[in-house]
Design an enzyme around this catalytic site. Structure first.
Site, PDB file in Angstrom:
ATOM      1  N   LYS A 280      64.275  64.325  52.075  1.00  0.00           N
ATOM      2  CA  LYS A 280      63.122  64.008  53.177  1.00  0.00           C
ATOM      3  C   LYS A 280      63.025  64.830  54.356  1.00  0.00           C
ATOM      4  O   LYS A 280      64.189  65.383  54.550  1.00  0.00           O
ATOM      5  CB  LYS A 280      63.656  62.365  53.364  1.00  0.00           C
ATOM      6  CG  LYS A 280      63.268  61.366  52.487  1.00  0.00           C
ATOM      7  CD  LYS A 280      63.219  59.938  53.052  1.00  0.00           C
ATOM      8  CE  LYS A 280      63.096  58.920  52.170  1.00  0.00           C
ATOM      9  NZ  LYS A 280      61.481  58.869  51.666  1.00  0.00           N
ATOM     10  N   ARG A 354      63.464  52.775  42.445  1.00  0.00           N
ATOM     11  CA  ARG A 354      63.027  52.313  40.756  1.00  0.00           C
ATOM     12  C   ARG A 354      64.085  52.712  40.088  1.00  0.00           C
ATOM     13  O   ARG A 354      64.369  51.835  39.053  1.00  0.00           O
ATOM     14  CB  ARG A 354      61.611  53.016  40.525  1.00  0.00           C
ATOM     15  CG  ARG A 354      61.731  54.453  40.485  1.00  0.00           C
ATOM     16  CD  ARG A 354      60.345  55.239  40.368  1.00  0.00           C
ATOM     17  NE  ARG A 354      59.655  55.382  41.669  1.00  0.00           N
ATOM     18  CZ  ARG A 354      58.602  55.817  41.999  1.00  0.00           C
ATOM     19  NH1 ARG A 354      57.922  56.427  41.102  1.00  0.00           N
ATOM     20  NH2 ARG A 354      58.084  55.879  43.281  1.00  0.00           N
TER      21      ARG A 354
HETATM   22  N1  BES Z   1      62.279  54.453  50.546  1.00  0.00           N
HETATM   23  C1  BES Z   1      61.102  55.346  49.997  1.00  0.00           C
HETATM   24  C2  BES Z   1      59.751  54.629  50.322  1.00  0.00           C
HETATM   25  C3  BES Z   1      59.204  54.601  51.743  1.00  0.00           C
HETATM   26  C4  BES Z   1      58.791  55.679  52.362  1.00  0.00           C
HETATM   27  C5  BES Z   1      59.134  53.188  52.344  1.00  0.00           C
HETATM   28  C6  BES Z   1      58.296  55.436  53.671  1.00  0.00           C
HETATM   29  C7  BES Z   1      58.724  53.078  53.558  1.00  0.00           C
HETATM   30  C8  BES Z   1      58.348  54.285  54.211  1.00  0.00           C
HETATM   31  C9  BES Z   1      61.299  55.550  48.636  1.00  0.00           C
HETATM   32  O1  BES Z   1      62.560  55.664  47.979  1.00  0.00           O
HETATM   33  C10 BES Z   1      60.611  57.006  48.460  1.00  0.00           C
HETATM   34  O2  BES Z   1      61.192  57.839  49.105  1.00  0.00           O
HETATM   35  N2  BES Z   1      59.595  57.049  47.705  1.00  0.00           N
HETATM   36  C11 BES Z   1      58.731  57.991  47.538  1.00  0.00           C
HETATM   37  C12 BES Z   1      58.605  58.143  46.036  1.00  0.00           C
HETATM   38  C13 BES Z   1      58.036  59.543  45.550  1.00  0.00           C
HETATM   39  C14 BES Z   1      58.980  60.688  45.583  1.00  0.00           C
HETATM   40  C15 BES Z   1      57.196  59.403  44.437  1.00  0.00           C
HETATM   41  C16 BES Z   1      57.744  58.337  48.464  1.00  0.00           C
HETATM   42  O3  BES Z   1      56.863  57.096  48.661  1.00  0.00           O
HETATM   43  O4  BES Z   1      57.370  59.292  49.025  1.00  0.00           O
HETATM   44 MN    MN Z   2      63.495  57.509  48.163  1.00  0.00          MN
END
Ligand code: BES
Ligand code: MN
Ligand code: ZN
Length: 497
Positions: A280, A354
């Site tokens: 991230k 997921r």
């Molecule tokens: N924990 C995150 C989702 C999230 C992001 C929650 C920002 C709250 C605020 C999840 O694990 C994630 O990183 N999801 C990705 C999925 C993508 C790679 C398809 C996302 O939402 O960017």
């Molecule tokens: Mn994630």
């Protein structure tokens, strides 16, 4: 905190402080009018001079007044009379409790005007009083050194003034609301802890602490070796980049006869989500300590079920892992065989929730559940779609999804249904495995739900994406305790109590 009802006249309420409402046009609320007579018009003078404008969220504390035997009066703004309803009332009550919390007042009799009964009946009134009081006085686990802020002096709240016929119903609402507030605090305490303290092992330990407190609860924790025996390779794939070992935590509340099919609640417990190899960006990455909010809500819901001795069998399953980049971490392109036997091409290691849920949901099958409900801070896309107001609701059982949406509306913890039709699952097509773990930028919250749908076929299943609702950023940064009120309402309705 003690919650009681009261049915006396306003000026004889047995408390240090009486809380009364004032509308924005200077009109006194009903209880304020009653007191005003006793106080020879001093409240109406304050209102008519504009000293207290009656805006929602604003309060004014009047110190000891003659004729009130040392009792204080707290004015709380109710906003414009014509738009006064449940929302304004909630705001006025929260502001009043916050104001009381800053004083040495130990007991308060609430005499705010109530919204119309169609908007808030006696039971939900009692519940809301206890919930709002609890959540307003909640303080974050203090890891600051130095002088500790004093806990609020307020220990007794009286809801009223009530007709005798209402008092019992309100009292039942107060009891449930108090339990919901305590459960929400369980969730918030876990959510607010940093990732270096709240690890998968810590979550397992907290589940055990809970099971020692309540006789109806049983806990089983699967360690890495046990997870391997269960072939939970998707969950293990997420964990393999972290020095923190994963855990699958199973908490059972036995409240009904043993043969009765349980409700199974599944929570995403990513105690820190760095994204893994698909790392991230740095900005706000600290907030990924809240990525275990679904797990915290499951633990909170089980504590609620035990606290109110819910006549239901409930199973909580928490998939607890940390998602980190490392030489041993799972890589984009890796293909993993899940415990269901289906293969997954991991195209983005940041879509890890997921993967954890895939194995945790599959594990739910062995309980032959009446329904399965998972909750997860699953996608940033859900925040884009619904903001911070509604959780996203999805599922393969329309009646179950509707039940959740209705529970959320009643509990003032709303969720909004998004479609989950077959087309979305097609976005997960992979050339190499049964499917990929991401489905492109479009409809990201839905394709994530569609991925979960691959593991819940034949079950009555719903999913709550709480990415936008479980915590807030900014000055009041912290866990919100959502969706615990929704869950509690859902459980109470399922139990028919
Ligand atoms: N924990 C995150 C989702 C999230 C992001 C929650 C920002 C709250 C605020 C999840 O694990 C994630 O990183 N999801 C990705 C999925 C993508 C790679 C398809 C996302 O939402 O960017
Ligand atoms: Mn994630
Ligand atoms: Zn995540």
């Amino acid at each position: 905190m003690r919650f009681e009802t009261w049915s006396t006249s306003v000026e004889t309420a047995n408390a240090d402080c009486v809380v009364v409402g004032v509308f924005e046009d200077g009109e006194l609320g009903a209880a304020a009018k009653e007191l005003d007579g006793k106080l020879e018009g001093s409240l109406s003078r304050i209102a008519s001079h504009g000293d207290f404008p009656g805006r929602t969220g604003e309060t004014m504390l009047l110190g000891t007044l003659p004729r009130l035997a040392g009792r204080r009066v707290l004015l709380s703004g109710l906003g414009p009379r014509k738009s006064f309803g449940r929302r304004a009332w909630r705001k006025a009550l929260a502001a009043a409790v916050a104001a009381l919390g800053r004083t040495a007042i130990r007991s308060a009799a609430l005499a705010l005007d109530r919204p119309p009964a169609e908007e808030l009946d006696d039971y939900y009134y009692g519940r809301a009083v206890a919930e709002i009081t609890g959540s307003t006085l909640y303080r974050i686990n203090d890891l600051k050194t130095g002088k500790k802020p004093k806990p609020p002096a307020l220990v007794r709240v009286l809801a009223g003034p009530l007709a005798r016929a209402s008092a019992r119903t309100v009292a039942r609402g107060l009891k449930h609301g108090h339990a919901i507030a305590q459960a929400a605090a369980v969730q918030r305490n876990l959510g607010n802890l940093p990732g270096n303290i709240c690890t998968p092992r810590y979550l397992a330990q907290q589940a055990r602490v809970l099971a020692r407190k309540y006789r109806s609860l049983r806990v089983r924790v699967l360690d890495e070796a046990a997870l391997r025996r269960e072939h939970m390779n998707c969950l293990l794939a997420v964990a393999q980049g972290s020095a923190e070992p994963p855990r699958l935590i199973v908490i059972e509340h036995r409240g009904a006869r043993p043969g009765r099919a349980p409700l199974v609640l599944v929570g995403k417990g990513v105690t820190f989500d760095a994204g893994g190899i698909s790392l991230k960006p740095a900005a706000d990455m600290d907030e990924m300590k809240y990525d275990m909010s679904g797990a915290a809500a499951v633990i909170a819901a089980l504590s609620f079920a035990a606290e109110v001795a819910l006549p239901l069998n409930v199973v909580g399953i928490v998939g607890a892992v940390e998602n980190m980049p490392d030489g041993k971490a799972v890589k984009p392109g890796d293909i993993i065989t899940s415990s269901s036997g289906q293969t997954v091409e991991i195209l983005n290691t940041d879509a890890e929730g997921r993967l954890v849920l895939a194995d945790a949901l599959h594990y739910a099958r062995r309980f032959k559940p009446a329904a399965v409900l998972d909750m997860a801070t699953l996608t940033g896309a859900c925040v884009i779609a619904l903001g911070h107001h509604h959780s996203g609701a999805f599922g393969n059982d329309e009646a179950l999804v509707r039940e959740l949406v209705e529970a959320g509306a009643r509990a003032d913890d709303p969720a909004w249904q998004l479609p989950l039709t077959e087309e979305y699952a097609e976005q997960l097509t992979s050339n190499f495995a049964d499917f990929a773990n991401i489905g492109g930028r479009a409809a990201g919250a839905i394709t994530a739900a569609a991925f979960l749908g691959k593991f819940t076929r034949g079950l009555s299943w719903a999913h709550l994406d709480i990415a936008g609702t479980a915590w807030q950023s900014g000055a009041n940064k912290g866990s919100t305790g959502r969706p615990t009120p929704l869950l509690a309402d859902f459980l109470l309705h399922r139990a028919g109590v």
